[in-house]
Design a protein around this motif. Sequence first.
Motif, PDB file in Angstrom:
ATOM      1  N   ALA A  36       0.826  -1.202   0.000  1.00 22.22           N
ATOM      2  CA  ALA A  36       0.000   0.000   0.000  1.00 22.22           C
ATOM      3  C   ALA A  36       0.863   1.256   0.000  1.00 22.22           C
ATOM      4  N   LEU A  37       1.881   1.265   0.845  1.00 22.32           N
ATOM      5  CA  LEU A  37       2.770   2.429   0.898  1.00 22.32           C
ATOM      6  C   LEU A  37       3.530   2.615  -0.413  1.00 22.32           C
ATOM      7  N   SER A  38       3.939   1.505  -1.029  1.00 20.62           N
ATOM      8  CA  SER A  38       4.698   1.623  -2.268  1.00 20.62           C
ATOM      9  C   SER A  38       3.873   2.296  -3.360  1.00 20.62           C
ATOM     10  N   TYR A  39       2.578   1.975  -3.419  1.00 23.25           N
ATOM     11  CA  TYR A  39       1.740   2.589  -4.447  1.00 23.25           C
ATOM     12  C   TYR A  39       1.249   3.975  -4.036  1.00 23.25           C
ATOM     13  N   ALA A  40       1.103   4.211  -2.741  1.00 23.44           N
ATOM     14  CA  ALA A  40       0.782   5.565  -2.294  1.00 23.44           C
ATOM     15  C   ALA A  40       1.913   6.524  -2.659  1.00 23.44           C
ATOM     16  N   ASP A  41       3.148   6.064  -2.516  1.00 18.39           N
ATOM     17  CA  ASP A  41       4.295   6.889  -2.912  1.00 18.39           C
ATOM     18  C   ASP A  41       4.245   7.237  -4.396  1.00 18.39           C
ATOM     19  N   LYS A  42       3.775   6.286  -5.212  1.00 20.16           N
ATOM     20  CA  LYS A  42       3.704   6.524  -6.649  1.00 20.16           C
ATOM     21  C   LYS A  42       2.696   7.612  -7.015  1.00 20.16           C
ATOM     22  N   VAL A  43       1.569   7.673  -6.301  1.00 20.30           N
ATOM     23  CA  VAL A  43       0.484   8.564  -6.727  1.00 20.30           C
ATOM     24  C   VAL A  43       0.664  10.000  -6.261  1.00 20.30           C
ATOM     25  N   VAL A  44       1.653  10.276  -5.421  1.00 14.90           N
ATOM     26  CA  VAL A  44       1.830  11.636  -4.924  1.00 14.90           C
ATOM     27  C   VAL A  44       2.000  12.618  -6.081  1.00 14.90           C
ATOM     28  N   VAL A  45       2.852  12.279  -7.029  1.00 15.75           N
ATOM     29  CA  VAL A  45       3.107  13.180  -8.154  1.00 15.75           C
ATOM     30  C   VAL A  45       1.853  13.353  -9.002  1.00 15.75           C
ATOM     31  N   GLY A  46       1.102  12.266  -9.225  1.00 12.01           N
ATOM     32  CA  GLY A  46      -0.123  12.379 -10.003  1.00 12.01           C
ATOM     33  C   GLY A  46      -1.149  13.270  -9.330  1.00 12.01           C
ATOM     34  N   LEU A  47      -1.331  13.109  -8.019  1.00 11.92           N
ATOM     35  CA  LEU A  47      -2.306  13.914  -7.296  1.00 11.92           C
ATOM     36  C   LEU A  47      -1.887  15.384  -7.206  1.00 11.92           C
ATOM     37  N   ALA A  48      -0.595  15.617  -7.188  1.00 11.54           N
ATOM     38  CA  ALA A  48      -0.083  16.997  -7.149  1.00 11.54           C
ATOM     39  C   ALA A  48       0.202  17.526  -8.548  1.00 11.54           C
ATOM     40  N   GLY A  49      -0.227  16.787  -9.581  1.00 11.58           N
ATOM     41  CA  GLY A  49       0.164  17.094 -10.953  1.00 11.58           C
ATOM     42  C   GLY A  49      -0.121  18.506 -11.404  1.00 11.58           C
ATOM     43  N   VAL A  50      -1.342  18.999 -11.166  1.00 10.91           N
ATOM     44  CA  VAL A  50      -1.693  20.348 -11.622  1.00 10.91           C
ATOM     45  C   VAL A  50      -0.794  21.391 -10.963  1.00 10.91           C
ATOM     46  N   ASP A  51      -0.536  21.220  -9.655  1.00  9.98           N
ATOM     47  CA  ASP A  51       0.329  22.170  -8.936  1.00  9.98           C
ATOM     48  C   ASP A  51       1.775  22.056  -9.403  1.00  9.98           C
ATOM     49  N   LEU A  52       2.231  20.834  -9.671  1.00  5.57           N
ATOM     50  CA  LEU A  52       3.605  20.651 -10.150  1.00  5.57           C
ATOM     51  C   LEU A  52       3.781  21.231 -11.551  1.00  5.57           C
ATOM     52  N   LEU A  53       2.794  21.058 -12.417  1.00  5.09           N
ATOM     53  CA  LEU A  53       2.869  21.655 -13.758  1.00  5.09           C
ATOM     54  C   LEU A  53       3.033  23.159 -13.659  1.00  5.09           C
ATOM     55  N   ARG A  54       2.318  23.764 -12.724  1.00  2.00           N
ATOM     56  CA  ARG A  54       2.392  25.215 -12.542  1.00  2.00           C
ATOM     57  C   ARG A  54       3.709  25.649 -11.888  1.00  2.00           C
ATOM     58  N   ASP A  55       4.070  25.016 -10.767  1.00  2.00           N
ATOM     59  CA  ASP A  55       5.222  25.481  -9.988  1.00  2.00           C
ATOM     60  C   ASP A  55       6.557  25.127 -10.637  1.00  2.00           C
ATOM     61  N   LEU A  56       6.598  24.013 -11.381  1.00  2.00           N
ATOM     62  CA  LEU A  56       7.847  23.596 -12.017  1.00  2.00           C
ATOM     63  C   LEU A  56       7.860  23.920 -13.509  1.00  2.00           C
ATOM     64  N   HIS A  57       6.810  24.618 -13.985  1.00  2.00           N
ATOM     65  CA  HIS A  57       6.729  25.093 -15.376  1.00  2.00           C
ATOM     66  C   HIS A  57       6.913  23.944 -16.378  1.00  2.00           C
ATOM     67  N   MET A  58       6.114  22.870 -16.175  1.00  2.00           N
ATOM     68  CA  MET A  58       6.187  21.702 -17.056  1.00  2.00           C
ATOM     69  C   MET A  58       4.993  21.679 -17.994  1.00  2.00           C
ATOM     70  N   ASP A  59       5.188  21.056 -19.191  1.00  2.00           N
ATOM     71  CA  ASP A  59       4.051  20.745 -20.049  1.00  2.00           C
ATOM     72  C   ASP A  59       3.736  19.260 -19.907  1.00  2.00           C
ATOM     73  N   ALA A  60       2.723  18.777 -20.649  1.00  2.00           N
ATOM     74  CA  ALA A  60       2.287  17.387 -20.509  1.00  2.00           C
ATOM     75  C   ALA A  60       3.386  16.401 -20.888  1.00  2.00           C
ATOM     76  N   ALA A  61       4.171  16.734 -21.910  1.00  2.00           N
ATOM     77  CA  ALA A  61       5.243  15.830 -22.333  1.00  2.00           C
ATOM     78  C   ALA A  61       6.308  15.696 -21.245  1.00  2.00           C
ATOM     79  N   GLN A  62       6.672  16.811 -20.607  1.00  2.00           N
ATOM     80  CA  GLN A  62       7.659  16.751 -19.524  1.00  2.00           C
ATOM     81  C   GLN A  62       7.116  15.979 -18.325  1.00  2.00           C
ATOM     82  N   PHE A  63       5.835  16.179 -18.048  1.00  4.85           N
ATOM     83  CA  PHE A  63       5.218  15.427 -16.959  1.00  4.85           C
ATOM     84  C   PHE A  63       5.257  13.929 -17.262  1.00  4.85           C
TER      85      PHE A  63
END
Length: 449
Positions: A36-63
């Motif tokens: 459970a923890l191993s997969y919870a660790d995986k989803v952090v980036v996905g759940l924070a995706g919109v904020d990471l795209l904004r704060d790290l100035h990424m597009d969909a390809a970089q994500f």
Amino acid sequence: MAIGQTPSATPILDETRTARQRRAWLVVAALFAFMALSYADKVVVGLAGVDLLRDLHMDAAQFGVVQSGFFWLFALGAILTGLLVGRIPARWLLGGVALLWAASLLPMVWSTSFTVLLLTRMLLGFAEGPTAALAFGVTHSWFPAERRAVPTALVSAGVTAGPLLAGPVITAVIGTWSWHAAFAMMAAAGLVWVVLWLLIGREGPEPAGHPKPLTAAALPARVPYARLLTSRTVIGIAVLFFATYCSAAINVSWLPLTLRQGLGYDAATAGWLVTLPYLAGALLMVVFGSVSQALTKRGRSNRVARGLLSCGLVGAGGLATVAWPTLTPGAAQIAMLTLGSGLVAGAQGAAWSLVSDVVPARQRSATIGVLVAFYSMGGVLAPLVLGDLVNGASTPLAGYRLGYTVLGIVLATGAALAGWLINPERDTARFAAHAREAAPLTGTAAPLS
């Protein structure tokens, strides 16, 4: 009372057996939490995706590159750790793996660098590569072959329970504080698990003896790897896992963004909706693990009880995955998406039990490592492909629809091919026949390595 039998002999044996069973299920619970923890660790980036795209100035390809980067060293971690199995107790290997997870998450508590994010995801992927091999190897060590389906399914259910439990919590933490706090929370959870595992974790007694044969022909103690890894059943398992891992990688990497960017849900709603496929997967994994075990008890072959059952579920999940993009956004579309993902995840418990049907106990960890190395390529490719499709589409929704349609075709095709290949009884009989032919005329078994 038989001559020489002490009055306390039977109670002592029963008490020892009961204590061993309690320990076995305690280990299963700990390994459930591990997965459970191993997969919870995986989803952090996905759940924070919109904020990471904004704060790290990424597009969909970089994500997509970031999410694919998680799998770049996945196979290497699986193979290197596989070499250590048998040399280092699983208690310390699993503890070390979880400790490395926590270390990989910590830099993102303060960093806003795209490079740091990519490097830490690569490190996390390296640490999580051996997760399946270690968890299932320890699980199988506590149960005889004919009783592995349910505990294997329960441990597998951690794969879906992790995102299920973490989705709303991580979303709430991000909304209340920031995505940095979400990384800190998951690192702390990993450290807590390490402490608990070092207190209760250990391997069981099953690998010390010969596994009970599940088929008409007894499985040899060892099979040459060239013969083992090129058997149709092992190839079929690899194909099935490749297809299912494409699904898992896309859901972990892109499902939150699909719900927010594609379907227009807000962050809080998406945080809850993203749990539905994982909830369905966790329930169906246990249900079909029980179905598989019941079929085995009724005398059904392992090909039917584990192989065709798993392939049928993945194939049906593929058809549902093809269907959901054709529906208009709403409850029916979410239900179809949930059904597709749930059926694919539900196949995992029975599918993993196939490994113990055809692979000798001493060779399981290494074989699982090879399987992980192969199917992890689905994790490398799937997020990249979907990112490119979204980037090149006229709208995000059009890109997500096309990506999930391609995923459904991969699932259905992989399930059909795997169903044709997988036949544990046939391959076990071939291994046994080869072992007899390799034995010298004196009747003493010849080494098969």
